[in-house]
Design a protein around this motif. Structure first.
Motif, PDB file in Angstrom:
ATOM      1  N   LEU A  73     -31.759  35.986   0.354  1.00 12.85           N
ATOM      2  CA  LEU A  73     -32.006  34.886  -0.580  1.00 12.85           C
ATOM      3  C   LEU A  73     -30.713  34.345  -1.159  1.00 12.85           C
ATOM      4  O   LEU A  73     -30.533  33.126  -1.291  1.00 12.85           O
ATOM      5  N   LEU A  74     -29.790  35.251  -1.476  1.00 14.35           N
ATOM      6  CA  LEU A  74     -28.507  34.815  -2.022  1.00 14.35           C
ATOM      7  C   LEU A  74     -27.718  33.999  -1.001  1.00 14.35           C
ATOM      8  O   LEU A  74     -27.177  32.931  -1.320  1.00 14.35           O
ATOM      9  N   GLY A  75     -27.652  34.477   0.248  1.00 17.06           N
ATOM     10  CA  GLY A  75     -26.933  33.739   1.280  1.00 17.06           C
ATOM     11  C   GLY A  75     -27.566  32.392   1.573  1.00 17.06           C
ATOM     12  O   GLY A  75     -26.865  31.380   1.729  1.00 17.06           O
ATOM     13  N   LEU A  76     -28.900  32.354   1.625  1.00 15.64           N
ATOM     14  CA  LEU A  76     -29.594  31.090   1.895  1.00 15.64           C
ATOM     15  C   LEU A  76     -29.363  30.085   0.772  1.00 15.64           C
ATOM     16  O   LEU A  76     -29.058  28.906   1.014  1.00 15.64           O
ATOM     17  N   LEU A  77     -29.491  30.546  -0.454  1.00 19.76           N
ATOM     18  CA  LEU A  77     -29.308  29.653  -1.605  1.00 19.76           C
ATOM     19  C   LEU A  77     -27.889  29.104  -1.667  1.00 19.76           C
ATOM     20  O   LEU A  77     -27.669  27.902  -1.891  1.00 19.76           O
ATOM     21  N   MET A  78     -26.896  29.969  -1.432  1.00 17.91           N
ATOM     22  CA  MET A  78     -25.505  29.520  -1.501  1.00 17.91           C
ATOM     23  C   MET A  78     -25.151  28.575  -0.355  1.00 17.91           C
ATOM     24  O   MET A  78     -24.361  27.645  -0.526  1.00 17.91           O
ATOM     25  N   ALA A  79     -25.717  28.807   0.823  1.00 20.72           N
ATOM     26  CA  ALA A  79     -25.475  27.888   1.939  1.00 20.72           C
ATOM     27  C   ALA A  79     -26.034  26.503   1.621  1.00 20.72           C
ATOM     28  O   ALA A  79     -25.384  25.477   1.886  1.00 20.72           O
ATOM     29  N   LEU A  80     -27.222  26.463   1.039  1.00 22.68           N
ATOM     30  CA  LEU A  80     -27.808  25.175   0.661  1.00 22.68           C
ATOM     31  C   LEU A  80     -26.969  24.478  -0.402  1.00 22.68           C
ATOM     32  O   LEU A  80     -26.710  23.271  -0.317  1.00 22.68           O
ATOM     33  N   VAL A  81     -26.527  25.240  -1.403  1.00 27.51           N
ATOM     34  CA  VAL A  81     -25.708  24.644  -2.463  1.00 27.51           C
ATOM     35  C   VAL A  81     -24.395  24.112  -1.895  1.00 27.51           C
ATOM     36  O   VAL A  81     -23.967  22.990  -2.220  1.00 27.51           O
ATOM     37  N   SER A  82     -23.746  24.883  -1.019  1.00 28.88           N
ATOM     38  CA  SER A  82     -22.472  24.463  -0.443  1.00 28.88           C
ATOM     39  C   SER A  82     -22.640  23.208   0.402  1.00 28.88           C
ATOM     40  O   SER A  82     -21.825  22.273   0.323  1.00 28.88           O
ATOM     41  N   ILE A 265     -25.999  29.872   8.037  1.00 28.64           N
ATOM     42  CA  ILE A 265     -26.883  28.798   7.576  1.00 28.64           C
ATOM     43  C   ILE A 265     -26.079  27.544   7.248  1.00 28.64           C
ATOM     44  O   ILE A 265     -26.502  26.412   7.524  1.00 28.64           O
ATOM     45  N   PHE A 266     -24.885  27.721   6.688  1.00 36.96           N
ATOM     46  CA  PHE A 266     -24.040  26.578   6.335  1.00 36.96           C
ATOM     47  C   PHE A 266     -23.663  25.764   7.570  1.00 36.96           C
ATOM     48  O   PHE A 266     -23.708  24.531   7.550  1.00 36.96           O
ATOM     49  N   ARG A 267     -23.322  26.422   8.647  1.00 36.69           N
ATOM     50  CA  ARG A 267     -22.966  25.696   9.865  1.00 36.69           C
ATOM     51  C   ARG A 267     -24.193  25.169  10.592  1.00 36.69           C
ATOM     52  O   ARG A 267     -24.125  24.126  11.265  1.00 36.69           O
ATOM     53  N   VAL A 268     -25.326  25.869  10.477  1.00 38.22           N
ATOM     54  CA  VAL A 268     -26.572  25.361  11.081  1.00 38.22           C
ATOM     55  C   VAL A 268     -26.993  24.058  10.409  1.00 38.22           C
ATOM     56  O   VAL A 268     -27.481  23.127  11.065  1.00 38.22           O
ATOM     57  N   LEU A 269     -26.811  23.976   9.104  1.00 42.15           N
ATOM     58  CA  LEU A 269     -27.144  22.741   8.400  1.00 42.15           C
ATOM     59  C   LEU A 269     -26.263  21.590   8.870  1.00 42.15           C
ATOM     60  O   LEU A 269     -26.712  20.433   8.930  1.00 42.15           O
ATOM     61  N   ALA A 270     -24.994  21.869   9.194  1.00 42.14           N
ATOM     62  CA  ALA A 270     -24.115  20.821   9.725  1.00 42.14           C
ATOM     63  C   ALA A 270     -24.611  20.328  11.085  1.00 42.14           C
ATOM     64  O   ALA A 270     -24.567  19.126  11.384  1.00 42.14           O
TER      65      ALA A 270
END
Length: 823
Positions: A73-82, A265-270
Motif C-alpha cells: 500500500l505504501l509503495g502504490l500510494l507513493m508511486a501514484l503521488v510521484s 508502479i511509477f514506471r508502469v504509469l509512465a
C-alpha cells in the motif's frame, strides 16, 4: 454529581468510554464467532456462501495487518503521488513555455510572462504552506534524521503537513526554479507511512507500537527516493546513509520490497500514459559498452572527484552563510518576518530575470528545464571538436547551448557558476523543496565541461594498441553528477542512483573513484547539507565525531560530565520538591537514597513529581482539611453544649442543615408566575458550614424526607395568593420583593472559605510534610555510565540507543550526568 469537579468527571468519562469500547469489541468478536458457529448448523440455501464470506473476512482482517500488505500500500500510494506530482509539474512548465512562445512578437510581454508566472507560483506555495502547515517547509530529510533517532517533532507527520507538502512542492517545482524533489519525497513517504500506520492500527494493534512505527518510517525513506528516480536499490542505500547512524538489518527487506514495488508502479504509469514505450531508465544513455573509457582517463575522473569535493563543501557553506546572514541582520529579519512572502518573491524575480532566454539566459541555456538540461548533458555525442561553435552538432534541445558569438565552454562555465549560487539561494526559500536535483545537474554540467575539454585536447581519442576510441563527454557528465551530489550529501550511494537513472553500469569504476574522493574532501571541510540544516534549526541530533580528531578518543566522561546534578532524596519534603521543580526544565530527576550516601535508586519524570505536588497542594486536599476541621469543631461544640449527655453525638449527627439565599424578585401583575420547581442553589455563599455525618441506619430517612420536602415544587395556592395581593397594591407601594430560596445542603459538599492568608499558611504547612513516593512511577534502572568511559564509546551508545542523558555513577554513587549537549 454536584460534589464532582470537572477534571475528575472528565477522567472518569474517559475511563468509562475506554471500558465500554473494550467490552464492545470483545462482545462483537464473540458475536461474530457465535454467528459463524450458528451458520454451520443453518440449512438454508445460502448458508455455505455466508460461511465462506465470514471466513474470508476473518482471514483478510487477520492478514491485512501484516508487513507486506502495508508495504504494498505504501509503495502504490507513493508511486501514484510521484506520478501525479510529475504530471502537474510538466503541465505547469509547459504552460510557462506556451505563454512565453505566444508572445514572441513583444519582448517586454515575454519578459513579464516569463517572470510573473514563477513569482505567482512560488508566492502561492510559500503562503499556502505557511498558513496550512509551516512544518512542510524545506527538504524534510534533516527532520526525518531527528525523528528516526527517537525525537518527537510536533505536527510533523500529520495529514495537514502532507497536503501542504504535496501542493507546495508541485507549485515550487512547476515554477521552473532550481529546486529538487528528492528530499521532500522522503518526507512525503514518511507522512504516508505514518498515516497508513494509523489506518492499519484498526486491523492490528501492533502498528500502535512506537518501535514498529520507526521501522516503517525507515522503509518509507527508501520508498521516497525509489519512487522519485525509479531507483529502488540506490534509494534504499541513500535513505540508510542520510537518515540512519545505525541501521537495523531486519528493516532491509522492507525497504527493498516497498521501494522496488513503488519504482515499478511509477514506471508502469509512465507507460500507461504513453510517455514511454516500455519500462526503461529515467535518463537513459547510450554509451558504448565494448570500451567505455581508457585507463589513461582515470586521472581526469579523479580530478572531477576532488574538484567536486571542494565544490560540495562550498555549496554547503554558501547555503549556510545565506541563512545566517538573513538571521543576523535584525532589521532585515524583522522586515521579512512581517512580509513573509516578499523574500521568496524577490528571489524568484532575480532568478527568473537572469534566466530570461533573450537576455542573459541565452548564455546559459536559460530556456531549458532541469530535466531537459540533464538529458542534453548526458548525451554521448561530442558537442565541439575544437570548441568551435560552427562544428556543433545541434540535435533537439542541444540547440539551447548554441550561441553565435560564445564558445560552448563559456556557456558551460556560465551555466555552472550561475546555477551554483542560484541553487544555494533558492533552497533557502520557505517552500517545500530539496537540493539534490539542482546539485546533480550542476555536477553533470561540470563533468560535461571536463569531458568536452578532453574531447578538444584529444580530438581523435586516446590511442590504445593502435585502436582509436573517441572521448565520450556524457560519461564525464555521469561521473560529475554522482561526485558533486555525493559531496553535498556525504553519501556514496549516489553512484548506484546514477547507474539506475542512466540504465548503464559501464562507468562504475570512474564513478566510484570520483564519489569516494569527493566524499573524502567534502567530509574533511564541511558537514553534509542535511547536518548543516540540523545545526541551523538546532534540532536535537547528535553529530558525528569527525575524522582525524584523535584527541577526542582520549577524553573520558568525567572530563565532560556536569557535576552539579539536580536530584531528590527518598526522605525529602514537598518544599524541596517545589524548589527543584521551580527553576529547571529537566524532564527527569535522579532519586538518591540520602544526601550523605548519594546511592542512585532510580529516576522520576518531571510530570510525576508535578502530579505529586499538585495533589499535595490541590483543592481536593484543602477541602478535605476544611472538612476535618469542621468535624473537629462540631465535636468540640457538641461536647461543650451537652457535656453530660450520652447521645449528644447521635443528636448532632441527625441535624439537617439548610441554606437560605435571598435574591431580588420583581413580580408584575400581568405576568403570572410559572409553576416550576425551585432549583437548589449551586453557588453557595462563602460561610463556614458545619459538617455532620448522615447516619447510615436504613430506618433513619429524615434527611431524605426533608430533601424531598424542600426541593419539591412550591405551593401553587400560596403563589396565586401572592399574585392577587401584589395586583391589589398600588404602583407606588409596589417595590422589589425578596424571594427566599431554601435548599438542603448536601452533606458531602464543603465550601472553600479560606482566605488568601489562610491558604498560604496551609500550603506552607503542607510543604513541610515528607513526600510519599508509593504512588509514583519510578524508573529503577536509568542508564548509567562510569566515570572512566571514553567519549567515543559514549557517543556510540547515545547514537545507538537514542539516549537524551545518562547518569554517571561510581560504585553506585551518583557523581554527575551527561546529556546530548555535553557529548
Amino acid at each position: 454529581m454536584y460534589g464532582r469537579y470537572t477534571q475528575e468527571l472528565g477522567v472518569y468519562a474517559k475511563e468509562e468510554a475506554a471500558r465500554l469500547r473494550e467490552s464492545g469489541q470483545r462482545r462483537s468478536v464473540s458475536e461474530r464467532s457465535r454467528t459463524l458457529d450458528l451458520l454451520e448448523y443453518n440449512k438454508g440455501r445460502c448458508a455455505k456462501c455466508r460461511i465462506c464470506t465470514v471466513r474470508c473476512q476473518k482471514f483478510l482482517i487477520s492478514r491485512v495487518g501484516e508487513d507486506w500488505i502495508f508495504l504494498i500500500l505504501l509503495g502504490l500510494l507513493m508511486a501514484l503521488v510521484s506520478w501525479v506530482v510529475d504530471f502537474c509539474i510538466a503541465i505547469c512548465l509547459q504552460a510557462q513555455k506556451w505563454m512565453y512562445g505566444g508572445l514572441d512578437s513583444n519582448v517586454f510581454l515575454q519578459y513579464l510572462a516569463w517572470v510573473t508566472y514563477p513569482v505567482v507560483l512560488i508566492t502561492f506555495s510559500a503562503g499556502f504552506t505557511q498558513i496550512l502547515a509551516p512544518q512542510a517547509v524545506g527538504s524534510g530529510i534533516p527532520e526525518m534524521k531527528t525523528i528516526l533517532r527517537g525525537v518527537v517533532l510536533k505536527e510533523y507527520l500529520t495529514f495537514k503537513t502532507f497536503v501542504a507538502k504535496v501542493i507546495g512542492l508541485t507549485c515550487a517545482l512547476g515554477s521552473g526554479m532550481p529546486l529538487g524533489k528528492e528530499g521532500p519525497f522522503v518526507h512525503i513517504a514518511s507522512l504516508c507511512a505514518a498515516l497508513l500506520s494509523k489506518f492499519m492500527s484498526l486491523f492490528g494493534g501492533i502498528y500502535e507500537n512506537e518501535s514498529r512505527n520507526i521501522e516503517m518510517l525507515a522503509a518509507a525513506c527508501a520508498v521516497g527516493v525509489g519512487c522519485c528516480f525509479a531507483a529502488p536499490i540506490g534509494g534504499v542505500l541513500f535513505s540508510i546513509e542520510v537518515t540512519s547512524t545505525f541501521f537495523a538489518v531486519r528493516n532491509y527487506w522492507r525497504g527493498f520490497f516497498a521501494a522496488t514495488f513503488s519504482a515499478f508502479i511509477f514506471r508502469v504509469l509512465a507507460v500507461w500514459n504513453r510517455d514511454e514505450e516500455t519500462i526503461t531508465a529515467l535518463f537513459k544513455t547510450r554509451f558504448r559498452l565494448d570500451f567505455p573509457f581508457d585507463l589513461q582517463e582515470l586521472p581526469a575522473f579523479a580530478v572531477i572527484g576532488i574538484a567536486s569535493g571542494f565544490g560540495g563543501a562550498l555549496f554547503v557553506y554558501l547555503n549556510r552563510l545565506i541563512v545566517q546572514f538573513m538571521r543576523k541582520q535584525k532589521a532585515i529579519n524583522r522586515f521579512l518576518m512581517k512580509k513573509r512572502l516578499l523574500y521568496p518573491a524577490l528571489v524568484t524575480l532575480l532568478v527568473s530575470t537572469l534566466t530570461f532566454p533573450p537576455g542573459f539566459g541565452q548564455f546559459m541555456a536559460g530556456k531549458l528545464t532541469q530535466k531537459e538540461s540533464l538529458v542534453t548533458l548526458l548525451d554521448n555525442r561530442t558537442w565541439a571538436k575544437q570548441g568551435i561553435a560552427e562544428e556543433f552538432d545541434y540535435i533537439g534541445h542541444s540547440q539551447a547551448w548554441k550561441h553565435p558569438q560564445v564558445n560552448v565552454f563559456v556557456t558551460l562555465v556560465l551555466f555552472i557558476v550561475m546555477k551554483f549560487w542560484m541553487s544555494a539561494l533558492a533552497t533557502t526559500i520557505p517552500v517545500p523543496c530539496g537540493a539534490f536535483m539542482p546539485v546533480f545537474v550542476i555536477g553533470a554540467a561540470f563533468g560535461r565541461l571536463v569531458g568536452e575539454s578532453m574531447a578538444a585536447w584529444f580530438p581523435d581519442g586516446i590511442h590504445s594498441d593502435g585502436t582509436i576510441y573517441p572521448i565520450v563527454p556524457g560519461g564525464y557528465a555521469v561521473v560529475g553528477a554522482a561526485a558533486l551530489s555525493g559531496a553535498v550529501t556525504h553519501t556514496v550511494s549516489t553512484a548506484v542512483i546514477v547507474f539506475e537513472l542512466t540504465g548503464q553500469i559501464s562507468h562504475i569504476l570512474p564513478v566510484m573513484i570520483a564519489v569516494i574522493l569527493a566524499n573524502a574532501v567534502a567530509q574533511s571541510l564541511q558537514p553534509s547539507l542535511y547536518d548543516s540544516i540540523i545545526r541551523i534549526k538546532k534540532l536535537p541530533y547528535l553529530p558525528e565525531l569527525g575524522w582525524g580528531h584523535h584527541e577526542k578518543y582520549n577524553i573520558r566522561v568525567e572530563d565532560i560530565m556536569v557535576r552539579d546534578v539536580r536530584y531528590i532524596t527518598l526522605n525529602c519534603c514537598y518544599r524541596d520538591l517545589h524548589n527543584i521543580l521551580l527553576p529547571g526544565h529537566l524532564k527527569t530527576l535522579a532519586l538518591v537514597e540520602s544526601v550523605e550516601s548519594m546511592i542512585l535508586l532510580g529516576s522520576i519524570e518531571r510530570a510525576q513529581l508535578q502530579s505529586l505536588l499538585s495533589q499535595q497542594l490541590g483543592r481536593p486536599r484543602r477541602l478535605e482539611y476544611i472538612r476535618e476541621r469542621a468535624v473537629a469543631e462540631k465535636k468540640r461544640l457538641s461536647v461543650v453544649s451537652n457535656p453530660g449527655s450520652e447521645d449528644g453525638s447521635q443528636r448532632v449527627s441527625q441535624e439537617v442543615r439548610f441554606q437560605i439565599s435571598t435574591e431580588e424578585s420583581t413580580f408584575s401583575p400581568a405576568r403570572p408566575v410559572p409553576q416550576k420547581p425551585l432549583k437548589p442553589a449551586l453557588k453557595r455563599p462563602s460561610v463556614v458550614e458545619r459538617h455532620t455525618e448522615i447516619p447510615t441506619s436504613p430506618h433513619d430517612n429524615s434527611g431524605i424526607a426533608l430533601k424531598n420536602l424542600f426541593c419539591a415544587s412550591p405551593d401553587t395556592e400560596g403563589l396565586e395568593k401572592n399574585n392577587n395581593m401584589e395586583s391589589s397594591m398600588s404602583p407606588e407601594l409596589r417595590r422589589p420583593s425578596k424571594r427566599v430560596r431554601i435548599s438542603v445542603v448536601d452533606d458531602g459538599d464543603v465550601e472553600d472559605d479560606m482566605t488568601i492568608r489562610e491558604i498560604a499558611e496551609w500550603e506552607d504547612m503542607q510543604l513541610d510534610e515528607q513526600v510519599n513516593f508509593s504512588n509514583c512511577k519510578i524508573d529503577p534502572a536509568p542508564f548509567q555510565l562510569v566515570e572512566r568511559t571514553s567519549l567515543h564509546k559514549t557517543h556510540t551508545i547515545f547514537s545507538l540507543l537514542g539516549l537524551d542523558h545518562a547518569y554517571v555513577t561510581s560504585i553506585g554513587r551518583l557523581i554527575g550526568v551527561v546529556s546530548l549537549k555535553e557529548v
